[in-house]
Design a protein around this motif. Structure first.
Motif, PDB file in Angstrom:
ATOM      1  N   ILE A 212       0.824  -1.137   0.027  1.00 41.95           N
ATOM      2  CA  ILE A 212       0.139  -0.185  -0.087  1.00 41.95           C
ATOM      3  C   ILE A 212       0.751   1.245  -0.116  1.00 41.95           C
ATOM      4  CG2 ILE A 212      -1.655   1.208   1.422  1.00 41.95           C
ATOM      5  CD1 ILE A 212      -3.218  -0.956  -0.135  1.00 41.95           C
ATOM      6  N   PRO A 213       2.005   1.200   0.507  1.00 40.12           N
ATOM      7  CA  PRO A 213       2.518   3.019   0.705  1.00 40.12           C
ATOM      8  C   PRO A 213       3.422   2.841  -0.081  1.00 40.12           C
ATOM      9  CG  PRO A 213       2.642   0.913   2.692  1.00 40.12           C
ATOM     10  CD  PRO A 213       2.179   0.316   2.482  1.00 40.12           C
ATOM     11  N   SER A 214       3.664   2.044  -1.113  1.00 42.96           N
ATOM     12  CA  SER A 214       4.536   2.074  -2.502  1.00 42.96           C
ATOM     13  C   SER A 214       3.581   1.743  -3.579  1.00 42.96           C
ATOM     14  CB  SER A 214       4.999   0.699  -2.989  1.00 42.96           C
ATOM     15  OG  SER A 214       5.727   0.573  -4.317  1.00 42.96           O
ATOM     16  N   TYR A 215       2.007   1.786  -3.095  1.00 43.75           N
ATOM     17  CA  TYR A 215       1.193   2.572  -4.081  1.00 43.75           C
ATOM     18  C   TYR A 215       1.075   3.582  -4.657  1.00 43.75           C
ATOM     19  CZ  TYR A 215      -3.773   1.929  -6.921  1.00 43.75           C
ATOM     20  OH  TYR A 215      -4.631   2.368  -7.617  1.00 43.75           O
ATOM     21  N   ILE A 216       1.071   4.143  -2.719  1.00 39.97           N
ATOM     22  CA  ILE A 216       0.258   5.287  -2.831  1.00 39.97           C
ATOM     23  C   ILE A 216       1.433   6.452  -3.342  1.00 39.97           C
ATOM     24  CG2 ILE A 216      -0.013   7.162  -0.952  1.00 39.97           C
ATOM     25  CD1 ILE A 216      -1.461   5.113   1.097  1.00 39.97           C
ATOM     26  N   GLN A 217       3.034   6.554  -3.245  1.00 39.89           N
ATOM     27  CA  GLN A 217       4.051   6.759  -3.423  1.00 39.89           C
ATOM     28  C   GLN A 217       4.405   6.973  -4.603  1.00 39.89           C
ATOM     29  OE1 GLN A 217       7.683   5.681  -1.699  1.00 39.89           O
ATOM     30  NE2 GLN A 217       8.782   6.953  -3.596  1.00 39.89           N
TER      31      GLN A 217
END
Length: 318
Positions: A212-217
């Motif tokens: 999720i963090p990578s997708y948001i970034q």
């Protein structure tokens, strides 16, 4: 004759590509010819062999994995050269219900849209976590603002393009094409809409959303870059307003204090205010210069469209 080509980007999809192809239609009302195309994005399993055994018409091969965005664009170019009037993109994991393809292309056949996005029932997809559902909705809302469209499910890969719309596509991002192509269509005035579609059972985890963090970034970076490309004046004016406003507030504060106590210079506050105002002004100038440079980009895109029409129409005639 109206030709539809269904394209599928693939990377090591041997376990699922057979099922996906088996559910694709060969006949659709309003379409004279339906063909299938896969983009082999450097697969090291027998994806291509399984696809050929299932009757795929075209195979585009990459020597090594180049990512979803490049595979998508390679499929678009190959489909246009093969004479496609409509191009449907779907995933190799059989996520999307192939029976909804007639519904997906209907707005194009009726002539009131050039791009159609399949909107999934996000809230009803069981394997989506609450966080992912929220981020999908938030991302779609941001894309709607950035593109001035009303697309309900921006990350959906189930979408259809008319020949004219496909010729105008330019995907710069190496991560994904989903957000960029919608914002691009909105900025270029291409008629775009969405239709509700169904999804199939869960077969494998998403390779695009590894965390999720990578997708948001990655999504934030993609949207920021597209805004910088297509709406630079608005973007830099918005960003520059913060330091400029803060600098003006500090300047007014300095004036008020100076009037009340003129014996104290308060030079640090004045210097900081001047620096912030200068930064804000420079950002505004960057936006103005980038906006003027965008005129050249639009002219280059018009030239590119003319060349693509000449090339692809020549292939279609032959």
């Amino acid at each position: 004759m109206t030709k539809l080509i269904i394209q599928i980007p693939c990377f090591n999809e041997a376990p699922t590509i057979g099922l996906t192809l088996s559910e694709l239609p060969r006949q659709i009302p309003g379409i004279d010819c339906v063909e299938w195309l896969i983009i082999n994005d450097g697969s090291i399993d027998n994806t291509v062999e399984v696809a050929k055994a299932c009757g795929v018409d075209y195979v585009v091969n990459f020597d090594h994995n180049q990512g979803l965005a490049k595979a998508f664009m390679a499929g678009i170019e190959a489909s246009l050269k093969a004479g496609a009037d409509i191009i449907v993109n779907t995933d190799a994991d059989n996520q999307y219900c192939a029976q909804d393809i007639p519904k997906l292309i209907e707005p194009i056949l009726l002539g009131y849209a050039e791009v159609v996005i399949g909107a999934r029932p996000i809230q009803n997809i069981k394997h989506f976590s609450a966080a992912k559902k929220f981020l999908q909705k938030l991302g779609s809302r941001v894309v709607r603002v950035a593109s001035s469209t009303k697309i309900a499910d921006a990350p959906s890969g189930f979408r259809a393009f008319s020949r004219q719309a496909a010729m105008q596509l330019n995907v710069f991002n190496e991560y994904t094409y989903t957000l960029e192509s919608i914002i691009q269509a909105g900025q270029k005035g291409i008629a775009i809409t969405s239709v509700p579609i169904r999804t199939n059972s869960y077969l494998r985890p998403s390779r695009l959303v590894k965390s999720i963090p990578s997708y948001i970034q990655r999504s934030i970076f993609t949207i920021f870059r597209i805004f910088m490309t297509y709406r630079p004046l608005r973007l830099f004016t918005f960003i520059g307003s913060f330091p400029l406003s803060l600098g003006l507030i500090l300047c007014i504060r300095w004036l008020v204090l100076f009037v009340g106590e003129p014996t104290r210079a308060r030079a640090p506050s004045l210097i900081l205010a001047a620096i912030l105002i200068l930064i804000g002004f420079q950002l505004w100038m960057f936006g103005l210069i980038a906006d003027l440079m965008a005129v050249n980009r639009k002219m280059l895109e018009d030239i590119q469209l003319r060349l693509r029409r000449m090339e692809y129409d020549h292939h279609k005639d032959n």
